[in-house]
Design a protein around this motif. Structure first.
Motif, PDB file in Angstrom:
ATOM      1  N   HIS A   1     -54.742  30.060   9.060  1.00  0.00           N
ATOM      2  CA  HIS A   1     -54.269  28.992   7.502  1.00  0.00           C
ATOM      3  C   HIS A   1     -54.277  27.586   8.516  1.00  0.00           C
ATOM      4  N   VAL A   2     -54.093  27.720   9.868  1.00  0.00           N
ATOM      5  CA  VAL A   2     -53.473  26.676  10.246  1.00  0.00           C
ATOM      6  C   VAL A   2     -54.478  25.152  11.497  1.00  0.00           C
ATOM      7  N   VAL A   3     -55.450  26.745  12.155  1.00  0.00           N
ATOM      8  CA  VAL A   3     -56.066  25.860  12.816  1.00  0.00           C
ATOM      9  C   VAL A   3     -57.738  26.284  12.562  1.00  0.00           C
ATOM     10  N   GLY A   4     -58.198  25.577  12.374  1.00  0.00           N
ATOM     11  CA  GLY A   4     -59.238  26.135  11.719  1.00  0.00           C
ATOM     12  C   GLY A   4     -60.404  25.762  13.131  1.00  0.00           C
ATOM     13  N   THR A   5     -61.738  26.229  12.485  1.00  0.00           N
ATOM     14  CA  THR A   5     -62.863  26.254  13.279  1.00  0.00           C
ATOM     15  C   THR A   5     -63.100  24.806  14.563  1.00  0.00           C
TER      16      THR A   5
ATOM     17  N   PRO B   1     -57.248  13.259  12.615  1.00  0.00           N
ATOM     18  CA  PRO B   1     -56.711  12.689  13.663  1.00  0.00           C
ATOM     19  C   PRO B   1     -55.682  13.583  14.615  1.00  0.00           C
ATOM     20  N   GLU B   2     -55.419  13.129  15.453  1.00  0.00           N
ATOM     21  CA  GLU B   2     -55.106  12.968  16.043  1.00  0.00           C
ATOM     22  C   GLU B   2     -53.264  13.877  15.745  1.00  0.00           C
ATOM     23  N   VAL B   3     -52.982  13.093  15.273  1.00  0.00           N
ATOM     24  CA  VAL B   3     -51.317  13.621  14.814  1.00  0.00           C
ATOM     25  C   VAL B   3     -51.899  14.715  13.756  1.00  0.00           C
ATOM     26  N   VAL B   4     -52.894  14.943  12.999  1.00  0.00           N
ATOM     27  CA  VAL B   4     -53.373  16.268  12.300  1.00  0.00           C
ATOM     28  C   VAL B   4     -53.093  17.396  13.091  1.00  0.00           C
TER      29      VAL B   4
ATOM     30  N   HIS C   1     -50.768  20.899  13.165  1.00  0.00           N
ATOM     31  CA  HIS C   1     -51.609  22.119  12.905  1.00  0.00           C
ATOM     32  C   HIS C   1     -51.257  23.204  13.920  1.00  0.00           C
ATOM     33  N   LEU C   2     -51.027  22.615  15.029  1.00  0.00           N
ATOM     34  CA  LEU C   2     -50.186  23.364  16.675  1.00  0.00           C
ATOM     35  C   LEU C   2     -48.888  23.504  16.382  1.00  0.00           C
ATOM     36  N   ARG C   3     -48.333  22.296  15.560  1.00  0.00           N
ATOM     37  CA  ARG C   3     -47.061  23.041  16.016  1.00  0.00           C
ATOM     38  C   ARG C   3     -46.655  23.992  14.718  1.00  0.00           C
ATOM     39  N   GLU C   4     -47.392  23.932  13.656  1.00  0.00           N
ATOM     40  CA  GLU C   4     -47.477  24.555  13.188  1.00  0.00           C
ATOM     41  C   GLU C   4     -47.863  26.747  13.078  1.00  0.00           C
ATOM     42  N   ALA C   5     -48.809  26.432  13.965  1.00  0.00           N
ATOM     43  CA  ALA C   5     -49.098  27.367  14.863  1.00  0.00           C
ATOM     44  C   ALA C   5     -47.979  28.023  15.327  1.00  0.00           C
ATOM     45  N   LEU C   6     -47.302  27.245  15.974  1.00  0.00           N
ATOM     46  CA  LEU C   6     -46.075  27.986  17.347  1.00  0.00           C
ATOM     47  C   LEU C   6     -45.153  28.502  16.339  1.00  0.00           C
ATOM     48  N   ALA C   7     -44.942  27.317  15.003  1.00  0.00           N
ATOM     49  CA  ALA C   7     -43.765  28.251  13.848  1.00  0.00           C
ATOM     50  C   ALA C   7     -44.204  28.984  13.686  1.00  0.00           C
ATOM     51  N   ALA C   8     -45.461  29.390  13.574  1.00  0.00           N
ATOM     52  CA  ALA C   8     -45.911  30.352  12.827  1.00  0.00           C
ATOM     53  C   ALA C   8     -46.020  32.233  13.428  1.00  0.00           C
ATOM     54  N   VAL C   9     -46.113  31.625  14.707  1.00  0.00           N
ATOM     55  CA  VAL C   9     -45.205  32.789  16.131  1.00  0.00           C
ATOM     56  C   VAL C   9     -44.710  33.544  15.672  1.00  0.00           C
ATOM     57  N   ALA C  10     -43.704  31.998  15.854  1.00  0.00           N
ATOM     58  CA  ALA C  10     -41.693  31.883  16.164  1.00  0.00           C
ATOM     59  C   ALA C  10     -42.066  33.619  15.379  1.00  0.00           C
TER      60      ALA C  10
ATOM     61  N   ARG D   1     -46.929  14.081  21.959  1.00  0.00           N
ATOM     62  CA  ARG D   1     -47.090  12.789  21.159  1.00  0.00           C
ATOM     63  C   ARG D   1     -47.688  12.447  21.117  1.00  0.00           C
ATOM     64  N   ALA D   2     -48.980  12.309  19.836  1.00  0.00           N
ATOM     65  CA  ALA D   2     -49.725  11.695  19.331  1.00  0.00           C
ATOM     66  C   ALA D   2     -49.869  10.873  18.232  1.00  0.00           C
TER      67      ALA D   2
END
Length: 138
Positions: free
Chosen positions: A42-46, A54-57, A61-70, A98-99
């Motif tokens: 859901h958080v990291v697409g193709t 944009p880099e900030v988005v 998404h990468l931080r959301e993925a890390l949160a999902a793993v945690a 940081r972006a």
């Protein structure tokens, strides 16, 4: 070693342990793996989708993925917890990225990643996600 390489090594070890039946998956393991895989998908697409953002988005998404793993890690014990813990540790650099420009203020040590680092991290997430799908269906 980049995140993609670390995740690949973790995946190879997990697959070997499962294949050799040193890691016997429980129904709870499979359920947590399925949920985590869905969250990561859901958080990291193709690659094409992510690279257009944009880099900030992308960083969000990468931080959301890390949160999902945690979050998944918080719900398991044993080998799946160890696997997810190692995966979370491999993804930790995104917490120091940081972006946004610093605009003369403190960044608390956050640094802008190189563009290829976003791609490497997203590829690592996709590899982790596909492995969790495999774990869920073994």
């Amino acid at each position: 070693m980049d995140m993609r390489t670390v995740i690949e090594e973790l995946v190879e070890e997990a697959e070997r342990l499962i294949r050799e039946q040193a890691w016997v998956l429980t129904p709870a393991d499979r359920a947590v793996a399925a949920k985590a895989a869905a969250d990561l998908r859901h958080v990291v697409g193709t690659p094409q989708f992510q690279q257009a953002l944009p880099e900030v988005v992308r960083l969000e998404h990468l931080r959301e993925a890390l949160a999902a793993v945690a979050i998944a890690l918080a719900h398991v014990h044993g080998r799946l917890a160890w696997f997810l813990g190692a995966a979370a540790a491999a993804l930790m650099p995104v917490l120091h990225w940081r972006a946004m420009p610093a605009e003369g203020g403190s960044t608390f040590g956050a640094v802008p990643p190189a563009p290829q680092q976003y791609t490497e991290a997203e590829d690592a997430i996709r590899r982790l996600q596909s492995t969790l799908v495999g774990i869920a269906t073994v």
